[in-house]
Design a protein around this motif. Sequence first.
Motif, PDB file in Angstrom:
ATOM      1  N   LYS A 168       0.836  -1.209   0.000  1.00 55.43           N
ATOM      2  CA  LYS A 168       0.000   0.000   0.000  1.00 55.43           C
ATOM      3  C   LYS A 168       0.867   1.254   0.000  1.00 55.43           C
ATOM      4  N   ASP A 169       0.459   2.236  -0.809  1.00 57.67           N
ATOM      5  CA  ASP A 169       1.143   3.533  -0.942  1.00 57.67           C
ATOM      6  C   ASP A 169       2.578   3.391  -1.439  1.00 57.67           C
ATOM      7  N   HIS A 170       2.858   2.313  -2.137  1.00 55.16           N
ATOM      8  CA  HIS A 170       4.174   2.103  -2.737  1.00 55.16           C
ATOM      9  C   HIS A 170       4.051   2.123  -4.258  1.00 55.16           C
ATOM     10  N   VAL A 171       5.134   2.494  -4.905  1.00 56.47           N
ATOM     11  CA  VAL A 171       5.177   2.539  -6.367  1.00 56.47           C
ATOM     12  C   VAL A 171       5.343   1.108  -6.872  1.00 56.47           C
ATOM     13  N   VAL A 172       4.439   0.682  -7.793  1.00 55.45           N
ATOM     14  CA  VAL A 172       4.537  -0.681  -8.336  1.00 55.45           C
ATOM     15  C   VAL A 172       5.096  -0.691  -9.755  1.00 55.45           C
ATOM     16  N   ARG A 173       5.019   0.445 -10.433  1.00 53.84           N
ATOM     17  CA  ARG A 173       5.554   0.497 -11.791  1.00 53.84           C
ATOM     18  C   ARG A 173       5.937   1.929 -12.149  1.00 53.84           C
ATOM     19  N   VAL A 174       7.030   2.080 -12.904  1.00 54.46           N
ATOM     20  CA  VAL A 174       7.491   3.396 -13.351  1.00 54.46           C
ATOM     21  C   VAL A 174       7.156   3.528 -14.839  1.00 54.46           C
ATOM     22  N   LEU A 175       6.397   4.575 -15.168  1.00 50.95           N
ATOM     23  CA  LEU A 175       6.043   4.823 -16.565  1.00 50.95           C
ATOM     24  C   LEU A 175       7.065   5.737 -17.240  1.00 50.95           C
ATOM     25  N   GLN A 176       7.607   6.670 -16.491  1.00 52.53           N
ATOM     26  CA  GLN A 176       8.653   7.570 -17.007  1.00 52.53           C
ATOM     27  C   GLN A 176       9.592   7.900 -15.861  1.00 52.53           C
ATOM     28  N   LYS A 177      10.882   7.812 -16.107  1.00 50.43           N
ATOM     29  CA  LYS A 177      11.879   8.076 -15.063  1.00 50.43           C
ATOM     30  C   LYS A 177      11.840   9.543 -14.639  1.00 50.43           C
ATOM     31  N   GLY A 178      12.133   9.735 -13.363  1.00 52.25           N
ATOM     32  CA  GLY A 178      12.239  11.088 -12.831  1.00 52.25           C
ATOM     33  C   GLY A 178      13.687  11.388 -12.496  1.00 52.25           C
ATOM     34  N   TYR A 179      14.010  12.671 -12.418  1.00 49.41           N
ATOM     35  CA  TYR A 179      15.392  13.064 -12.167  1.00 49.41           C
ATOM     36  C   TYR A 179      15.461  14.182 -11.139  1.00 49.41           C
ATOM     37  N   LEU A 180      16.531  14.122 -10.339  1.00 50.47           N
ATOM     38  CA  LEU A 180      16.853  15.177  -9.379  1.00 50.47           C
ATOM     39  C   LEU A 180      18.022  15.980  -9.914  1.00 50.47           C
ATOM     40  N   TYR A 181      17.966  17.281  -9.703  1.00 49.51           N
ATOM     41  CA  TYR A 181      19.111  18.133 -10.039  1.00 49.51           C
ATOM     42  C   TYR A 181      19.610  18.737  -8.738  1.00 49.51           C
ATOM     43  N   LYS A 182      20.702  18.208  -8.237  1.00 50.33           N
ATOM     44  CA  LYS A 182      21.262  18.556  -6.925  1.00 50.33           C
ATOM     45  C   LYS A 182      20.198  18.278  -5.873  1.00 50.33           C
ATOM     46  N   ASP A 183      19.590  19.291  -5.277  1.00 53.71           N
ATOM     47  CA  ASP A 183      18.565  19.029  -4.262  1.00 53.71           C
ATOM     48  C   ASP A 183      17.152  19.367  -4.746  1.00 53.71           C
ATOM     49  N   ARG A 184      16.988  19.606  -6.040  1.00 53.31           N
ATOM     50  CA  ARG A 184      15.685  19.935  -6.617  1.00 53.31           C
ATOM     51  C   ARG A 184      15.163  18.785  -7.471  1.00 53.31           C
ATOM     52  N   THR A 185      13.841  18.689  -7.524  1.00 50.09           N
ATOM     53  CA  THR A 185      13.243  17.728  -8.434  1.00 50.09           C
ATOM     54  C   THR A 185      13.209  18.364  -9.810  1.00 50.09           C
ATOM     55  N   LEU A 186      13.974  17.794 -10.720  1.00 50.71           N
ATOM     56  CA  LEU A 186      14.013  18.310 -12.091  1.00 50.71           C
ATOM     57  C   LEU A 186      12.760  17.881 -12.834  1.00 50.71           C
ATOM     58  N   ARG A 187      12.442  16.594 -12.704  1.00 55.27           N
ATOM     59  CA  ARG A 187      11.215  16.063 -13.292  1.00 55.27           C
ATOM     60  C   ARG A 187      10.765  14.906 -12.399  1.00 55.27           C
ATOM     61  N   PRO A 188       9.515  14.943 -11.901  1.00 61.07           N
ATOM     62  CA  PRO A 188       9.058  13.837 -11.057  1.00 61.07           C
ATOM     63  C   PRO A 188       8.871  12.566 -11.889  1.00 61.07           C
ATOM     64  N   ALA A 189       9.035  11.432 -11.250  1.00 56.68           N
ATOM     65  CA  ALA A 189       8.825  10.159 -11.930  1.00 56.68           C
ATOM     66  C   ALA A 189       7.331   9.915 -12.066  1.00 56.68           C
ATOM     67  N   MET A 190       6.904   9.527 -13.257  1.00 60.38           N
ATOM     68  CA  MET A 190       5.489   9.168 -13.470  1.00 60.38           C
ATOM     69  C   MET A 190       5.336   7.712 -13.083  1.00 60.38           C
ATOM     70  N   VAL A 191       4.479   7.477 -12.108  1.00 62.93           N
ATOM     71  CA  VAL A 191       4.398   6.133 -11.518  1.00 62.93           C
ATOM     72  C   VAL A 191       2.970   5.646 -11.359  1.00 62.93           C
ATOM     73  N   VAL A 192       2.873   4.321 -11.145  1.00 60.63           N
ATOM     74  CA  VAL A 192       1.613   3.663 -10.794  1.00 60.63           C
ATOM     75  C   VAL A 192       1.757   3.296  -9.316  1.00 60.63           C
ATOM     76  N   VAL A 193       0.749   3.683  -8.524  1.00 66.18           N
ATOM     77  CA  VAL A 193       0.805   3.494  -7.075  1.00 66.18           C
ATOM     78  C   VAL A 193      -0.244   2.492  -6.633  1.00 66.18           C
ATOM     79  N   ALA A 194       0.134   1.603  -5.727  1.00 60.81           N
ATOM     80  CA  ALA A 194      -0.811   0.630  -5.154  1.00 60.81           C
ATOM     81  C   ALA A 194      -1.576   1.269  -4.016  1.00 60.81           C
ATOM     82  N   GLN A 195      -2.888   1.031  -4.000  1.00 56.34           N
ATOM     83  CA  GLN A 195      -3.753   1.593  -2.954  1.00 56.34           C
ATOM     84  C   GLN A 195      -4.384   0.480  -2.143  1.00 56.34           C
TER      85      GLN A 195
END
Length: 195
Positions: A168-195
């Motif tokens: 529950k509340d964990h990522v089960v699949r990644v649709l698009q990778k996300g990236y961090l730039y130093k301490d900022r989120t450059l692009r969040p990861a697009m994910v499928v989450v289990a509920q």
Amino acid sequence: MSKEENNSKNSKKEQKETTEAKGTKKDSQDKANEKKKPESLESKLQHNLTQLQKEKDDLEDKFLRSQAEMQNMQNRYNNERAQLIKYESQSLAKDVLPAMDNLERALATKVDDEASKQLKKGVQMTLDSLVKAMKDHGISEITAEGVKFDPNLHQAVQTVAAENDDQKDHVVRVLQKGYLYKDRTLRPAMVVVAQ
């Protein structure tokens, strides 16, 4: 003596008395004025001194406020400059990410012949070079699959039913990778989450 002479003497006598009275009155006024002048001069000087002290205090206060404002502006400028330098490659990295995604999609295709395998190898080398360059500039991939969902790092685009409570509340699949730039989120990861 005649009446006229007597009147004339009396008149002169009255004038003399009036003049003496005026003189005495004038002397007492002069003495009073002398006493008043130093007092009024002293009070005027004290008033002027107080006024000048107040003006000095006001000017000193304005000067100190101006100095503080200039210092604050300098600090803001230095902070903004440091932020610009720290994150100078952010826009370039955002522009390169779609190219990396396309290279990863190209690598995900199945190839059968030798020419396609060689092409896939070249694509892999290109992607590896880009990933290394991104890491050298402080850009790293966000770990997503199997981790607890974090809205600061992940963007949930779909939810599925959880197989167990641990999922529950964990990522089960990644649709698009996300990236961090130093301490900022450059692009969040697009994910499928289990509920």
